[in-house]
Design a protein around this motif. Structure first.
Motif, PDB file in Angstrom:
ATOM      1  N   TYR A 288       0.817  -1.204   0.000  1.00 48.40           N
ATOM      2  CA  TYR A 288       0.000   0.000   0.000  1.00 48.40           C
ATOM      3  C   TYR A 288       0.857   1.264   0.000  1.00 48.40           C
ATOM      4  CZ  TYR A 288      -4.031  -2.948   1.060  1.00 48.40           C
ATOM      5  OH  TYR A 288      -5.017  -3.887   0.999  1.00 48.40           O
ATOM      6  N   MET A 289       2.044   1.181   0.587  1.00 42.98           N
ATOM      7  CA  MET A 289       2.932   2.334   0.637  1.00 42.98           C
ATOM      8  C   MET A 289       3.763   2.491  -0.631  1.00 42.98           C
ATOM      9  SD  MET A 289       4.230   2.036   4.610  1.00 42.98           S
ATOM     10  CE  MET A 289       5.089   3.620   4.598  1.00 42.98           C
ATOM     11  N   GLY A 290       3.638   1.550  -1.552  1.00 36.65           N
ATOM     12  CA  GLY A 290       4.423   1.609  -2.772  1.00 36.65           C
ATOM     13  C   GLY A 290       5.854   1.137  -2.603  1.00 36.65           C
ATOM     14  N   LEU A 291       6.157   0.500  -1.497  1.00 36.21           N
ATOM     15  CA  LEU A 291       7.512  -0.014  -1.236  1.00 36.21           C
ATOM     16  C   LEU A 291       7.580  -1.462  -1.730  1.00 36.21           C
ATOM     17  CD1 LEU A 291       7.947   1.431   2.367  1.00 36.21           C
ATOM     18  CD2 LEU A 291       8.729   2.426   0.208  1.00 36.21           C
ATOM     19  N   TYR A 292       7.560  -1.602  -3.040  1.00 39.86           N
ATOM     20  CA  TYR A 292       7.475  -2.936  -3.628  1.00 39.86           C
ATOM     21  C   TYR A 292       8.774  -3.727  -3.451  1.00 39.86           C
ATOM     22  CZ  TYR A 292       3.372  -0.851  -5.758  1.00 39.86           C
ATOM     23  OH  TYR A 292       2.163  -0.227  -5.954  1.00 39.86           O
ATOM     24  N   GLU A 293       9.904  -3.041  -3.448  1.00 40.68           N
ATOM     25  CA  GLU A 293      11.171  -3.754  -3.259  1.00 40.68           C
ATOM     26  C   GLU A 293      11.214  -4.408  -1.883  1.00 40.68           C
ATOM     27  OE1 GLU A 293      14.552  -1.372  -4.053  1.00 40.68           O
ATOM     28  OE2 GLU A 293      13.896  -0.766  -6.047  1.00 40.68           O
ATOM     29  N   GLU A 294      10.810  -3.649  -0.857  1.00 40.44           N
ATOM     30  CA  GLU A 294      10.788  -4.214   0.493  1.00 40.44           C
ATOM     31  C   GLU A 294       9.772  -5.360   0.592  1.00 40.44           C
ATOM     32  OE1 GLU A 294      10.814  -1.143  -0.297  1.00 40.44           O
ATOM     33  OE2 GLU A 294      12.410  -0.115   0.805  1.00 40.44           O
ATOM     34  N   ALA A 295       8.634  -5.193  -0.096  1.00 38.90           N
ATOM     35  CA  ALA A 295       7.620  -6.253  -0.066  1.00 38.90           C
ATOM     36  C   ALA A 295       8.139  -7.526  -0.718  1.00 38.90           C
ATOM     37  CB  ALA A 295       6.352  -5.768  -0.775  1.00 38.90           C
ATOM     38  N   VAL A 296       8.825  -7.390  -1.860  1.00 44.31           N
ATOM     39  CA  VAL A 296       9.366  -8.569  -2.542  1.00 44.31           C
ATOM     40  C   VAL A 296      10.466  -9.219  -1.699  1.00 44.31           C
ATOM     41  CG1 VAL A 296      10.694  -9.310  -4.545  1.00 44.31           C
ATOM     42  CG2 VAL A 296       8.755  -7.778  -4.834  1.00 44.31           C
ATOM     43  N   ASP A 297      11.352  -8.412  -1.124  1.00 45.84           N
ATOM     44  CA  ASP A 297      12.440  -8.970  -0.307  1.00 45.84           C
ATOM     45  C   ASP A 297      11.896  -9.734   0.896  1.00 45.84           C
ATOM     46  OD1 ASP A 297      14.298  -7.919  -2.018  1.00 45.84           O
ATOM     47  OD2 ASP A 297      14.671  -6.109  -0.831  1.00 45.84           O
ATOM     48  N   LEU A 298      10.890  -9.168   1.568  1.00 48.92           N
ATOM     49  CA  LEU A 298      10.328  -9.847   2.738  1.00 48.92           C
ATOM     50  C   LEU A 298       9.578 -11.107   2.320  1.00 48.92           C
ATOM     51  CD1 LEU A 298       9.939  -9.822   5.755  1.00 48.92           C
ATOM     52  CD2 LEU A 298       7.946  -8.344   5.466  1.00 48.92           C
ATOM     53  N   SER A 299       8.905 -11.063   1.191  1.00 51.87           N
ATOM     54  CA  SER A 299       8.206 -12.259   0.707  1.00 51.87           C
ATOM     55  C   SER A 299       9.192 -13.380   0.408  1.00 51.87           C
ATOM     56  CB  SER A 299       7.401 -11.921  -0.557  1.00 51.87           C
ATOM     57  OG  SER A 299       6.442 -10.921  -0.294  1.00 51.87           O
ATOM     58  N   LEU A 300      10.302 -13.030  -0.206  1.00 49.82           N
ATOM     59  CA  LEU A 300      11.315 -14.053  -0.500  1.00 49.82           C
ATOM     60  C   LEU A 300      11.961 -14.575   0.778  1.00 49.82           C
ATOM     61  CD1 LEU A 300      13.013 -12.396  -3.614  1.00 49.82           C
ATOM     62  CD2 LEU A 300      11.345 -14.262  -3.579  1.00 49.82           C
ATOM     63  N   GLU A 301      12.194 -13.675   1.728  1.00 49.32           N
ATOM     64  CA  GLU A 301      12.760 -14.107   3.008  1.00 49.32           C
ATOM     65  C   GLU A 301      11.803 -15.041   3.739  1.00 49.32           C
ATOM     66  OE1 GLU A 301      14.193 -12.077   7.248  1.00 49.32           O
ATOM     67  OE2 GLU A 301      13.804 -10.821   5.481  1.00 49.32           O
ATOM     68  N   TRP A 302      10.513 -14.784   3.588  1.00 52.38           N
ATOM     69  CA  TRP A 302       9.487 -15.622   4.210  1.00 52.38           C
ATOM     70  C   TRP A 302       9.262 -16.913   3.417  1.00 52.38           C
ATOM     71  CZ3 TRP A 302       3.559 -14.747   4.122  1.00 52.38           C
ATOM     72  CH2 TRP A 302       2.962 -15.466   5.163  1.00 52.38           C
ATOM     73  N   GLY A 303       9.765 -16.951   2.177  1.00 53.51           N
ATOM     74  CA  GLY A 303       9.632 -18.143   1.353  1.00 53.51           C
ATOM     75  C   GLY A 303       8.315 -18.235   0.618  1.00 53.51           C
ATOM     76  N   ASN A 304       7.685 -17.101   0.367  1.00 50.74           N
ATOM     77  CA  ASN A 304       6.397 -17.090  -0.326  1.00 50.74           C
ATOM     78  C   ASN A 304       6.602 -16.475  -1.706  1.00 50.74           C
ATOM     79  OD1 ASN A 304       3.710 -16.593  -1.209  1.00 50.74           O
ATOM     80  ND2 ASN A 304       3.012 -16.646   0.915  1.00 50.74           N
ATOM     81  N   LEU A 305       6.772 -17.334  -2.710  1.00 51.71           N
ATOM     82  CA  LEU A 305       7.014 -16.848  -4.067  1.00 51.71           C
ATOM     83  C   LEU A 305       5.786 -16.178  -4.668  1.00 51.71           C
ATOM     84  CD1 LEU A 305       9.134 -19.766  -5.585  1.00 51.71           C
ATOM     85  CD2 LEU A 305       9.920 -17.539  -4.797  1.00 51.71           C
ATOM     86  N   GLN A 306       4.623 -16.647  -4.311  1.00 50.93           N
ATOM     87  CA  GLN A 306       3.410 -16.062  -4.884  1.00 50.93           C
ATOM     88  C   GLN A 306       3.239 -14.613  -4.456  1.00 50.93           C
ATOM     89  OE1 GLN A 306      -0.064 -18.454  -4.309  1.00 50.93           O
ATOM     90  NE2 GLN A 306       0.964 -20.351  -4.838  1.00 50.93           N
ATOM     91  N   LEU A 307       3.489 -14.325  -3.169  1.00 55.06           N
ATOM     92  CA  LEU A 307       3.403 -12.943  -2.716  1.00 55.06           C
ATOM     93  C   LEU A 307       4.460 -12.078  -3.384  1.00 55.06           C
ATOM     94  CD1 LEU A 307       2.609 -12.906   1.120  1.00 55.06           C
ATOM     95  CD2 LEU A 307       1.290 -11.919  -0.735  1.00 55.06           C
ATOM     96  N   ALA A 308       5.666 -12.625  -3.517  1.00 53.00           N
ATOM     97  CA  ALA A 308       6.724 -11.879  -4.200  1.00 53.00           C
ATOM     98  C   ALA A 308       6.316 -11.565  -5.637  1.00 53.00           C
ATOM     99  CB  ALA A 308       8.019 -12.681  -4.164  1.00 53.00           C
ATOM    100  N   GLN A 309       5.740 -12.534  -6.312  1.00 43.48           N
ATOM    101  CA  GLN A 309       5.305 -12.339  -7.697  1.00 43.48           C
ATOM    102  C   GLN A 309       4.217 -11.279  -7.784  1.00 43.48           C
ATOM    103  OE1 GLN A 309       3.738 -15.870  -9.412  1.00 43.48           O
ATOM    104  NE2 GLN A 309       3.125 -14.896 -11.332  1.00 43.48           N
ATOM    105  N   LEU A 310       3.238 -11.330  -6.894  1.00 45.30           N
ATOM    106  CA  LEU A 310       2.153 -10.354  -6.912  1.00 45.30           C
ATOM    107  C   LEU A 310       2.667  -8.940  -6.680  1.00 45.30           C
ATOM    108  CD1 LEU A 310      -0.595 -12.286  -4.907  1.00 45.30           C
ATOM    109  CD2 LEU A 310      -0.553 -11.834  -7.358  1.00 45.30           C
ATOM    110  N   ASN A 311       3.611  -8.760  -5.769  1.00 46.44           N
ATOM    111  CA  ASN A 311       4.137  -7.428  -5.501  1.00 46.44           C
ATOM    112  C   ASN A 311       5.021  -6.935  -6.635  1.00 46.44           C
ATOM    113  OD1 ASN A 311       3.520  -6.365  -2.585  1.00 46.44           O
ATOM    114  ND2 ASN A 311       3.797  -8.577  -2.379  1.00 46.44           N
ATOM    115  N   ALA A 312       5.755  -7.849  -7.272  1.00 46.73           N
ATOM    116  CA  ALA A 312       6.554  -7.444  -8.429  1.00 46.73           C
ATOM    117  C   ALA A 312       5.652  -6.988  -9.573  1.00 46.73           C
ATOM    118  CB  ALA A 312       7.447  -8.604  -8.877  1.00 46.73           C
ATOM    119  N   ASP A 313       4.566  -7.700  -9.821  1.00 46.00           N
ATOM    120  CA  ASP A 313       3.634  -7.291 -10.863  1.00 46.00           C
ATOM    121  C   ASP A 313       2.921  -5.991 -10.491  1.00 46.00           C
ATOM    122  OD1 ASP A 313       4.278  -9.472 -12.414  1.00 46.00           O
ATOM    123  OD2 ASP A 313       2.658 -10.725 -11.639  1.00 46.00           O
ATOM    124  N   ALA A 314       2.634  -5.805  -9.176  1.00 46.60           N
ATOM    125  CA  ALA A 314       1.979  -4.565  -8.744  1.00 46.60           C
ATOM    126  C   ALA A 314       2.869  -3.356  -9.000  1.00 46.60           C
ATOM    127  CB  ALA A 314       1.616  -4.643  -7.265  1.00 46.60           C
TER     128      ALA A 314
END
Length: 491
Positions: A288-314
């Protein structure tokens, strides 16, 4: 003459006769004579209270004698008491008569003086009756609160329309009857939830009845937001903090974060979710804050590829909401600006997908055939650990022929390539640096061929554009030459 009659009754201790005389005198006074009427009503109140107390004492003595008689210890000195009318019946008659008197002459009584008289005689039920009669909710609620009759106090709070009384007594009620207190608040739309925060902060779920473990502070604030439409940022931020601190799962927290419109502070939400290790909620706030890099990094650290993919596309869609500006600024300026935004969004999206690719290939392990140096015509089909129902529709093609761990991490090279190539911006040459050294070229031979074909197509398109540009240049040169040779004959 009236004074002499009154003195005669007083000196002879004729209280019933004095009360009858004063009542007749009160009925003859005009309503305009308010001081005289108030004086007589106050005196009659004192007389009736004294009679009620005497009847109550008489009842106590009678009960004692009956108990003593049953035990064979009756005293002959009090033997005549049992011959008098029933004290319980006379007490009830006197009480009914006194309450009727208060109802009829309540306008002629001074409330402060009457309350003092009744309390001095210890007649607290009559005190409560008179306060209720006058609509004095302050005294009624105070009476119930002092006697810890929380339910009666809440009933009285619901019957009055002064919110200050609710704010005053809410902290105590939330400590002793949180469920009933919240039930009462939910019926009072005039309350300001912000004024109830001190009471909510003193609440503990252990104060609930044993059969109700619902968090009452969350229950009330959620009702205020959803039913009353409260948009106070303080309330939304406090409700968000309760979701983070109290709720064990993130379901309701995520549901609240995704609600529209958002009245909570995003920075405050990010701080709370990070502190309480609400990983998925933190990723949502990053989005929501537009911090997509942080969202993708945390998703990958958490091991959730689907969330990382959704934030990268967003990240590639973040500029789409600006389309409406074209109507205001003109089509030409809009197209130029929109083209620049699309290029920036695509660059940002590709950068994030490359981060995902690096993470995916870093977790890939060479297959047994690769370790032995053997070539295989095709990869064996493996049962995926993700079911079709668990995958989004646009990613269900990944479930065929891919090898994934239980945590959702792709461990097969071929499947990793297929996953990364879902982004049309990522080419094979972009992900080559991420391949393990032992990777066999057969694993991505098709992708290389596809890439070469795309390059070949691009080269052909460029060649055609160059040929067309050459022809245009030659045509322009011919036109210039013709214009130079052009001559005009003037007759």
């Amino acid at each position: 003459m009236a004074v002499q009659v009154v003195l005669l009754f007083v000196n002879r201790h004729q209280r019933p006769a004095l009360k009858s005389f004063l009542m007749q005198k009160l009925q003859t006074l005009r309503p305009s004579l308010r001081p005289q009427r108030m004086l007589l009503c106050t005196w009659l109140t004192e007389i009736q209270l004294e009679q009620l107390n005497r009847c109550s004492q008489h009842t106590v003595v009678t009960k004692y004698l009956e108990a003593a008689a049953a035990a064979g210890e009756a005293d002959s000195e009090f033997g005549n008491v049992a011959q008098e009318p029933s004290p319980d019946k006379s007490t009830e008659q006197g009480l009914e008569e006194f309450q009727n008197f208060l109802q009829v002459y309540q306008q002629d009584l001074d409330p402060t003086t009457t309350f003092k008289l009744i309390s001095s005689h210890g007649r607290m039920k009559d005190f409560l009756f008179f306060a209720t009669l006058l609509g004095d909710h302050v005294r009624v609620i105070k009476y119930h609160m002092e006697r810890k009759d929380w339910q009666s106090a809440l009933v009285c709070l619901c019957q009055q329309d002064d919110p200050e009384l609710v704010y005053q007594h809410s902290p105590t009620l939330m400590r002793h009857e949180p469920v009933l207190a919240v039930d009462a608040w939910m019926q009072m739309k005039m309350l300001d939830p912000r004024r109830l925060i001190p009471a909510l902060m003193r609440y503990n779920v252990r104060l609930n009845p044993s059969n109700n473990r619902q968090h009452q502070a969350i229950r009330y604030l959620q009702h205020s937001v959803t039913e009353f439409g409260n948009d106070d940022p303080v309330i939304h931020n406090y409700l968000l903090s309760l979701y983070c601190d109290v709720e064990e799962t993130e379901h309701r927290l995520l549901q609240f974060l995704r609600g529209e419109p958002k009245h909570y502070d995003l920075k405050h939400a990010l701080r709370l979710c990070s502190r309480q290790d609400k990983i998925e909620a933190t990723i949502q706030v990053y989005n929501y804050m537009g911090l997509y890099e942080e969202a993708v990094d945390l998703s990958l650290e958490w091991g959730n590829l689907q969330l990382a993919q959704l934030n990268a596309d967003a990240a590639g869609q973040s500029g789409s909401h600006q389309e409406c500006l074209g109507k205001r600024d003109g089509a030409d300026s809009y197209l130029e600006r929109n083209k620049s935004e699309i290029e920036d969004s695509n660059t940002r999206r590709k950068k994030l997908w490359l981060r995902i690719a690096e993470h995916v290939f870093a977790n890939c392990q060479p297959s047994q055939k690769q370790e032995e140096g053997e070539m295989a015509d095709k990869l064996p089909t493996a049962e995926p650990s993700w079911s079709q129902d668990q995958l989004p529709d646009e990613h269900q093609e990944l479930s065929q022929g891919e090898t994934c761990s239980e945590a959702g991490v792709i461990t097969d090279i071929r499947s990793a390539i297929k996953f990364v190539r879902q982004c049309e911006l990522v080419m094979v040459e972009d992900i080559l640096p991420f391949f393990p050294d032992s990777t066999l070229i057969d694993n991505f031979k098709e992708e290389i061929c596809d890439s070469l074909e795309q390059f070949n197509t691009s080269i052909q398109m460029l060649q055609r554009e160059m040929d067309e540009a050459t022809r245009s240049a030659e045509s322009i040169q011919n036109d210039i030459r013709d214009l130079r040779n052009l001559s005009l004959i003037h007759i």
